[in-house]
Design an enzyme around this catalytic site. Structure first.
Site, mmCIF file in Angstrom:
data_model
loop_
_atom_site.group_PDB
_atom_site.id
_atom_site.type_symbol
_atom_site.label_atom_id
_atom_site.label_comp_id
_atom_site.label_asym_id
_atom_site.label_seq_id
_atom_site.Cartn_x
_atom_site.Cartn_y
_atom_site.Cartn_z
ATOM 1 N N GLU A 45 -54.505 -21.912 14.322
ATOM 2 C CA GLU A 45 -54.803 -20.511 14.639
ATOM 3 C C GLU A 45 -54.820 -20.430 16.152
ATOM 4 O O GLU A 45 -55.783 -20.852 16.787
ATOM 5 C CB GLU A 45 -56.162 -20.102 14.070
ATOM 6 N N GLU A 55 -52.816 -13.496 27.273
ATOM 7 C CA GLU A 55 -53.989 -13.083 26.519
ATOM 8 C C GLU A 55 -55.120 -12.827 27.530
ATOM 9 O O GLU A 55 -55.467 -13.713 28.299
ATOM 10 C CB GLU A 55 -54.359 -14.236 25.580
#
Ligand code: ADP
Length: 488
Positions: A259, A390
């Protein structure tokens, strides 16, 4: 610190949990865990050495056969008891997460609910590990497809959701009949230490879950991953670390679940219900102080509604109370550390240098702790770093588009593919977007999608595999096919 905080911290274990025992590290070092709101040390915990990592794997390997043979109902009942215990102790876990990670207490309570649901869900899934039985197409035999535990697992978790990222891996491993070594992030190890004690209280046998906390994650992890007895690696964290771990896992042909990072687009069409879009935007962006891989990273808003959307989010964001997560009314806690603050600042500065306008916030806050002012940027130009990286902070960056094709192209213009958010009142357009956006998950008209019953995961460089939902347990199961000859 308050009396309650001090008492809570005193009760948190500070050693390694190996083979059902709390043991000292052999490294002679310790990890100082700090409150990001004050910079003060909350507690000092063991800092595992390479040898401690090996010991933890030994314990997981030793416990594997008996745990795999433990009836599924028993495995499920332990998870259910852990769920119940967590409900009883929800305030403790919520406060501990706020102390070590910084998020507002109300959000930590939300994480106890979310994280707890994995215990309940996988407790229920444990007894539903079904296979398949049927004749082969030629009619010359019976095909039996069954599932068995994959074997000893290494579970590496991040600091942003200290409880939920742990339960999302530990619960399906337990349910599937796997044993594991868990390595929480060195910035927030306390929640996992308290949680594994809760698992033991719920009746989990020694060795099924072992926890090592370490400041030398790379050095300690490498030999564990290279050990031929390990069968599975599950990681949640940044894409660069995930890529390096995948390389290491290739050596042993390990099963992996990854993930990794996100760069979620949040697309607002001109036909959107703006009240709902604004509400969704504030949740998708500012939940968890923006430190979530699911956080909306790029607001892609139709040019005809962009100004109104910007005004409305700016009005709301300027009212946000920033402070220590334990204080009443706080909406935005501190970022995890100085690097996170520096990164948010650099991304804002780059966007502004390329023409963006700061509508509110825009910089770190002076004083103790690692606080960054909740920020809204408009007119973010293509090519800005903030559209590629991000953010992991409370910065809402708005760009505009003219038509649907442009919105799709902008949304997909990233190596990440975790989640997207789309706001439109046009159902046909919504359906087109489900097909067009390259993400593993989508929120259509909503800003938060996480749910233990749903398959969480990404495509492209956002990861491999799914956690939660009906698929989640299969990350910890192997499939075995047997052909049985016809009776003669
Ligand atoms: P972030 O950038 O959000 O801190 P990381 O990917 O660095 O995310 O960290 C996520 C988890 O991965 C943490 O538990 C951290 O200790 C661990 N980690 C970081 N580097 C390595 C590595 N080289 N090997 C194994 N685990 C690592």
């Amino acid at each position: 610190m308050t009396v309650t905080e001090t008492a809570l911290l005193e009760g948190v274990p500070d050693r390694l949990f190996i083979g059902g025992e709390w043991v000292e590290s052999t490294s002679g070092r310790a990890i100082e865990v700090r409150d990001p709101a004050t910079g003060l040390v909350l507690k000092t915990v063991a800092d595992a050495s390479v040898a401690d990592g090996a010991r933890a794997l030994d314990a997981a390997v030793a416990a594997a056969p008996s745990w795999a043979a433990t009836p599924a109902r028993e495995r499920g009942e332990i998870l259910r008891r852990a769920f119940d215990l967590l409900q009883e102790r929800r305030e403790e876990f919520a406060l501990l997460m706020t102390l070590e990670m910084g998020k507002p207490l109300a959000e930590s309570r939300g994480e106890v609910t979310y994280g707890g649901e994995f215990l309940r869900w996988f407790g229920e899934e444990a007894v539903r590990i079904a296979g398949h039985y049927g004749p082969n197409p030629e009619g010359t035999g019976t095909m039996v497809v069954s599932h068995r535990p994959v074997g000893p697992c290494y579970l590496i978790t991040p600091w942003n959701f200290p409880l939920a990222m742990a339960t999302r891996k530990i619960a399906p491993a337990i349910a599937a009949g796997c044993t594991s070594v868990v390595k929480p992030a060195e910035l927030t190890p306390l929640t996992t230490l308290l949680f594994v004690q809760l698992l033991a209280d719920a009746g989990l046998p020694p060795g099924v879950v072992n926890v090592i906390t370490t400041s030398t994650a790379g050095d300690v992890s490498e030999p564990i991953i290279a050990d031929p007895r390990l069968r599975k690696l599950s990681f949640t964290g940044s894409t660069p670390v995930g890529v390096s771990l995948l390389r290491q896992a290739a050596g042993g042909v390990l099963r992996t679940s990854m993930e990794l990072g996100g760069n979620a687009p949040f697309v607002v069409f001109d036909d959107a219900d703006l009240d709902k879009a604004v509400e969704g935007a504030l949740l998708a962006k500012f939940r968890n102080v923006g430190e979530a891989c699911t956080a909306a990273n790029r607001f892609i808003v139709h040019e005809s509604v962009a100004e109104e959307f910007a005004e409305r989010v700016t009005a709301a964001v300027s009212e946000f109370v920033v402070g220590r997560g334990t204080d009443d009314g706080v909406r935005i806690g501190p970022l995890i550390n100085d690097e996170a603050v520096a990164k948010a600042g650099a991304l804002v500065d780059d966007a502004v240098a390329r023409g963006a306008t700061v509508r509110t916030g825009g910089a770190a806050l002076e004083g103790d702790g690692t606080f960054f002012a909740p920020t809204v940027l408009t007119g973010v130009a293509r090519g800005s770093d903030i559209l590629r990286e991000e953010i992991f902070g409370p910065v809402l960056a708005i760009s505009t588009f003219a038509d649907e094709a442009e919105a799709v192209a902008m949304a997909n213009d990233t190596q990440y593919g975790l989640v997207s958010y789309v706001f439109t009142r046009d159902l046909a357009r919504g359906q087109r977007m489900i097909d067009a956006l390259d993400t593993g998950m989508m929120g259509l008209g909503v800003g938060v999608i996480s749910n233990a019953a749903a398959p969480f995961g990404g495509v492209k460089q956002s990861g491999i595999g799914r956690e939660g939902g009906a698929l989640g347990i299969h990350e910890y199961l192997e499939t075995k096919y047997t052909l049985i000859a016809p009776a003669s």
